[in-house]
Each structure stands twice: as structure tokens, then as C-alpha cells.
Design a protein around this motif. Structure first.
Motif, short mmCIF file in Angstrom:
data_model
loop_
_atom_site.label_atom_id
_atom_site.label_comp_id
_atom_site.label_asym_id
_atom_site.label_seq_id
_atom_site.Cartn_x
_atom_site.Cartn_y
_atom_site.Cartn_z
N ARG A 20 7.49 -10.32 12.15
CA ARG A 20 6.43 -10.27 11.30
C ARG A 20 6.32 -8.84 10.47
NH1 ARG A 20 4.05 -8.91 16.39
NH2 ARG A 20 2.79 -7.03 16.37
N SER A 21 5.89 -8.71 9.17
CA SER A 21 5.57 -7.43 8.53
C SER A 21 4.63 -6.51 9.30
CB SER A 21 5.10 -7.98 7.22
OG SER A 21 4.88 -6.61 6.51
N SER A 22 4.89 -5.20 9.08
CA SER A 22 4.29 -4.21 9.79
C SER A 22 2.99 -3.56 8.92
CB SER A 22 5.34 -2.95 10.21
OG SER A 22 6.08 -3.51 11.22
N ASN A 23 2.77 -4.25 7.91
CA ASN A 23 1.71 -3.60 6.96
C ASN A 23 0.32 -3.59 7.57
OD1 ASN A 23 1.87 -6.34 7.05
ND2 ASN A 23 1.22 -6.60 4.92
N ILE A 24 -0.01 -4.68 8.42
CA ILE A 24 -1.24 -4.82 9.08
C ILE A 24 -1.31 -4.04 10.32
CG2 ILE A 24 -2.95 -6.12 10.22
CD1 ILE A 24 -2.86 -6.76 7.12
#
Length: 555
Positions: A20-24
């Protein structure tokens, strides 16, 4: 060979999907930093008010904790609204609180900072829990299957109408009046934010993305700044000129503080959602380190905000009062920033260790996972196969009954500990003194109203009972309570101000302590209305010593 290659391709695609992306996750980390900053600045006494720019710096640093709370609810709702209910989320939250509250509570008991009733408070997951946000969050997660059905299965007009009503009676009312209204519990605010997040995701996500297609990060960041900066600036301006008698400044202080503190106010909601969409639209690669650190936010929150502990943390470990006295300007600001970062890093390390131990002892155990699965199935069971799986259903009923009984036992044990604490413990300053009649305090006052519409003077507190150690410290400190009442002694503003009497030292039988009073806020308004000042002893968290009340006529 092709079958094997196809199999490997599917596995590779699956692995890519799992990363998963780490933006959140970056948003979670920034949110917990904002919460630490607000708590440290607001609770430690490090706030510097000598210059406007200094005050603006500290007010900016302490302005986003409730926005951060809303952000955490938005993040959870975004992923929960179309996902499956997991009781593990609730139990994990309670276990985190429990495993911080118990050792820190025992430490504070040994240091004389708390009574043994803190153990009772730590036993229960929601009722009497020491962490208000986590308690409210657990309630919302427990009810989330109903909210998800409302968003995903009910007609759109139903969910829209419910959200509209909540926005009016919660957000609009608070925004216009700066008051809480009828639904004062923060659970209602969380429910509103949860439903609003689910509704936006289901019906308006595409519209929002298309409207901000070219520069989504800059657009939402601009919306956040437009909502945030005026609140910080005008709150600083009003409070820096707090001695001014201008009514507009008083209104500015009241409203900007409400917008900062009430996370269901419209400006707060706008800031929270704009921040969420800023980071949702960021293109950030997956980072195991960031994702791992983001998972520690709940533990960091508990580490620095267990109520009986954080006073000791600020004063004895961080030495904030000493540094507030010795450091000024840039040096104090640097100390503040470094302390916030240090608390975040130390809290992260402690939580990683605690989580590892808790996983080994409880959360990774087969019996724990089976119990969670049983409860999940019981909650999500639709009842279609009841006649076929009657034996399984009977087992589910047993699981439900056992869980119900265990919660009942927790309530009973908590009550027994409270009874033992109040009835059997020796008399001390942090015990319920109001219920114990061996200590009585008598007030005398010597106040005067000045031409500048201020009430100044000394109030003498005399001890006619047993000696008391550290009267105004500990779990249940005794303060001088100042209230505003009308000509018939009906309360107009009960908690106008609470003033410490004697934070340290022993007040012997027959001795007295003097409290300096300097009251200026709205005194002219109270005088015009014909109100009076009532002085009365109050034990924080317990109640008022009603027999000690005396009155001062403003006219």
C-alpha cells in the motif's frame, strides 16, 4: 511451463497489490505530532505570551489537535465504510490503553500522584476509560456496521437527510453560536464525521477528484490554509490583547477557540477533509518504515496523555516549568520543537516494544484469533442458515453470553476497587475528601472592585480539620472555585475560574493559606447585570464543598 509462469504472474500481481502507498500513513504521523504539540504547549506551561510573534508561534503549534482527531476518524471511516467489521480493532484499542494505563497508573500511585481508583478506570474499555478519544472511537467502530448499511444499502436520500440533520444541530449550531448545544458528547461528532466520510466516498469521490484534477494537492492545501490561518491569527490577536475591553476581541477569542477546539465545527471539518484529500492525492511509494511507524500513533497518544501521568511527564521529565522560566524567545521555541519530536520518537520506540510483547502474549495467539472470528461471525451473521446450522448458532450464543458476562465482571471488579479505594484507604489529599467529613475548610475574603472593572484581593482558606499535604495537587486537588450567580444565587457561570490554593507543603490544623485573585474578564458585564461572585471550595473531579460558599457583591 506456461501454467507455472501464469501462477507466478498472479502471485507477483498479488504482491504488488498488497504493497500500500504510504501517503495516508504520513498523514497519520503528522496528525500525532500535531496532537503532541497541542498537549505539550497547552498543558506544560511552556506557552510564551510576551510578544505577539511568540504567541502566534505557540498558537499555531497548538491549533491542530482536534483537526488531527477528525483526520483519524476520516481515515478509519474511509477504509471501514465498505470493509468488513473486525472486533479486533476494538479489542486492540482497549488493550493498548490498558497496557499503558496500568503500569503508568501504578507508577503514579507509588509516587503519590494518584489513588488506586485509576486501576479500576483502566479495567473498562469505554466507561471510565482514561482516554476520551479512544473510548469514543471504540463506540463508533462497534456501531459502524449500522453506519455502513446506512451508507451502502439504504436509499441515498435517507443517509443524506440524516447527515443534513446532524450537520445542522451539531456543526452549524456550534459554528454560529460557539456553543456545544444539546449533543455535547464527542461520540456524536465522530458519528457525523464517519457518515460524512462514507457519503463522500460513495457518492462524491469522483466529482471531487475531477474538480481538482490538475493540481489536487495545491487546491486542497490552499483550502486548508484559508480556513486555518485566520483562526490562528485572530485567536492570537484577541488573546494577546486580552486586557482590552473591546467586545469584538472577546468575541474573536471565543469563536476562534471554539473553531479550534470543537472538531464538529464547520472550519474544523473543512480543514480535516482538505488535509485528508491533500495526502490522498499525493504520489508516494510504499515505505515499510513509514507504515510501521504510522501504526504506533495510538500508543504514542496513550504514552503522553494518560491523565494521572502527563503532569509528571511535563514537569519532572521534560522540566517544562524550569525551562519556561529560564528560556525565552528563539531558545524556548527550539526547546519546544525538540521536546515534541523527542516525545514522538520515544513514544514510537516504546510502542513498538509494547506491541511486540502484546502480540506475543495475546494478539497472535490462536485462541484470541478464534474468539475474534467467532464474534465477527456472530455480528455479521444474516440468519439464513439458522435451521441447518443450529449447533453452530448455539455455540455463537455461548460466545456472546460469555463475552457479556466477562464485561459484567469487569464492571463489578471496577466498582469493588472504587469502593475499596474510597472506604478503606487512609485519608490523603488525593482521596475523595468531600465524602470524608474529618476535614473541613473555612473561607474568608478580602476583595475589592477597582475603577478599571477588576476584582482584586486575597482570599484566606483556613483549615479547621486534619492536616492536609499538597492540597492543590494529586488526582483530586482542591481549588478555590469562582462562580457567577444572579441576585437570587442562581448560577450564571459555575466554572468561571478555578484557582490552586496550595500545590505543595502541608496545611496544618488551624493554619491558613492565602490565594491572590485578580478577576477582569467580563466583570463590567456581570456588574451591569447585577450579578455576584461566589467563592467556594471545589475538589476537581469530585464535587463542591457547598458549605464553604461566600458571596461578593459587584455593585
Amino acid at each position: 511451463m506456461s501454467a507455472v509462469a501464469s501462477k507466478n504472474t498472479v502471485a507477483l500481481a498479488s504482491n504488488k497489490k498488497a504493497a500500500r502507498s504510504s501517503n495516508i500513513e504520513i498523514l497519520r504521523l503528522l496528525a500525532i505530532l500535531a496532537i503532541i504539540a497541542d498537549h505539550f504547549i497547552g498543558q506544560s506551561g511552556i506557552l510564551e505570551t510576551t510578544k505577539f510573534t511568540n504567541m502566534l508561534f505557540y498558537y499555531a503549534g497548538s491549533s491542530l489537535s482536534r483537526v488531527a482527531c477528525s483526520v483519524f476518524v476520516i481515515i478509519s471511516a474511509w477504509f471501514l465504510v465498505d470493509g468488513k467489521f473486525k472486533i479486533h480493532r476494538v479489542i486492540h484499542t482497549w488493550l493498548t490503553i490498558f497496557t499503558y494505563a496500568i503500569p503508568l497508573g501504578i507508577f503514579c500511585i507509588l509516587k503519590g500522584l494518584a489513588g488506586r481508583d485509576i486501576i479500576a478506570a483502566s479495567l473498562l474499555p469505554i466507561e471510565r476509560s482514561p482516554m476520551w478519544f479512544a473510548s469514543a472511537y471504540m463506540i463508533v467502530v462497534l456501531i459502524s456496521p449500522m453506519f455502513n448499511m446506512l451508507i451502502n444499502e439504504a436509499p441515498r436520500r435517507i443517509s443524506r437527510w440524516i447527515i443534513f440533520v446532524l450537520l445542522v444541530i451539531l456543526s452549524l449550531y456550534t459554528t454560529v453560536t460557539s456553543k456545544n448545544g444539546y449533543m455535547t458528547n464527542d461520540v456524536w461528532a465522530m458519528i457525523l464525521i464517519y457518515l460524512l466520510t462514507g457519503y463522500i466516498k460513495r457518492y462524491h469521490q469522483g466529482t471531487i477528484d475531477s474538480k481538482a484534477k490538475k493540481h489536487p494537492v495545491l487546491i486542497f492545501l490552499g483550502i486548508f490554509f484559508i480556513a486555518w490561518f485566520p483562526i490562528v491569527f485572530f485567536r492570537t490577536l484577541a488573546d494577546f490583547n486580552s486586557t482590552s475591553r473591546l467586545y469584538i476581541l472577546r468575541l474573536l477569542s471565543e469563536y476562534t477557540d471554539s473553531y479550534r477546539a470543537q472538531f464538529h465545527s464547520i472550519p474544523n471539518i473543512i480543514m480535516a477533509f482538505s488535509l485528508f484529500f491533500v495526502f490522498k492525492n499525493l504520489k508516494v511509494k510504499s515505505s515499510k518504515i513509514i507504515n510501521k511507524m504510522a501504526g504506533t500513533t495510538l500508543g504514542i497518544y496513550c504514552f503522553h496523555q494518560i491523565p494521572v501521568w502527563y503532569g509528571y511527564l511535563w514537569s519532572d521529565i521534560c522540566k517544562a516549568p524550569m525551562h519556561a522560566e529560564n528560556l525565552h524567545g528563539t531558545m524556548r521555541a527550539v526547546y519546544t520543537v525538540l521536546t515534541i519530536i523527542a516525545l514522538w520518537l520515544i513514544g514510537t520506540i516504546i510502542e513498538l516494544v509494547r506491541a511486540k510483547i502484546c502480540n506475543l502474549v495475546i494478539e497472535d495467539r490462536v485462541i484470541y484469533k478464534r474468539l475474534c472470528n467467532r464474534i465477527d461471525n456472530l455480528i455479521l451473521e444474516d440468519g439464513k442458515d439458522d435451521s441447518v446450522n443450529s449447533k453452530k448458532n448455539l455455540t455463537d450464543v455461548k460466545v456472546f453470553s460469555l463475552t457479556f458476562v466477562c464485561i459484567g465482571v469487569l464492571f463489578a471488579v471496577s466498582k469493588l476497587i472504587s469502593i475499596e479505594h474510597y472506604w478503606l484507604m487512609p485519608i490523603r489529599a488525593n482521596v475523595n475528601l468531600i465524602e470524608d467529613k474529618t476535614i473541613s475548610l473555612v473561607l474568608s475574603e478580602n476583595l475589592q472592585k477597582t475603577d478599571a472593572n477588576e476584582v482584586t484581593g486575597k482570599v484566606t482558606v483556613s483549615n479547621s480539620g486534619s492536616a492536609i499535604d499538597s492540597l492543590s495537587s494529586g488526582k483530586y486537588p482542591i481549588y478555590l472555585g469562582v462562580s457567577i450567580v444572579d441576585e437570587n444565587n442562581n448560577e450564571v457561570e459555575r466554572d468561571y475560574i478555578h484557582v490552586p490554593i496550595m500545590p505543595s507543603g502541608i496545611l496544618l490544623e488551624g493554619d491558613s493559606a492565602e490565594v491572590e485573585l485578580n478577576l477582569s474578564d467580563r466583570i463590567d458585564e456581570f456588574t451591569m447585570e447585577g450579578y455576584k461572585i461566589r467563592l467556594e471550595l471545589v475538589q476537581e473531579g469530585i464535587g463542591w464543598f457547598e458549605g464553604t460558599a461566600i458571596y461578593f457583591e459587584l455593585n
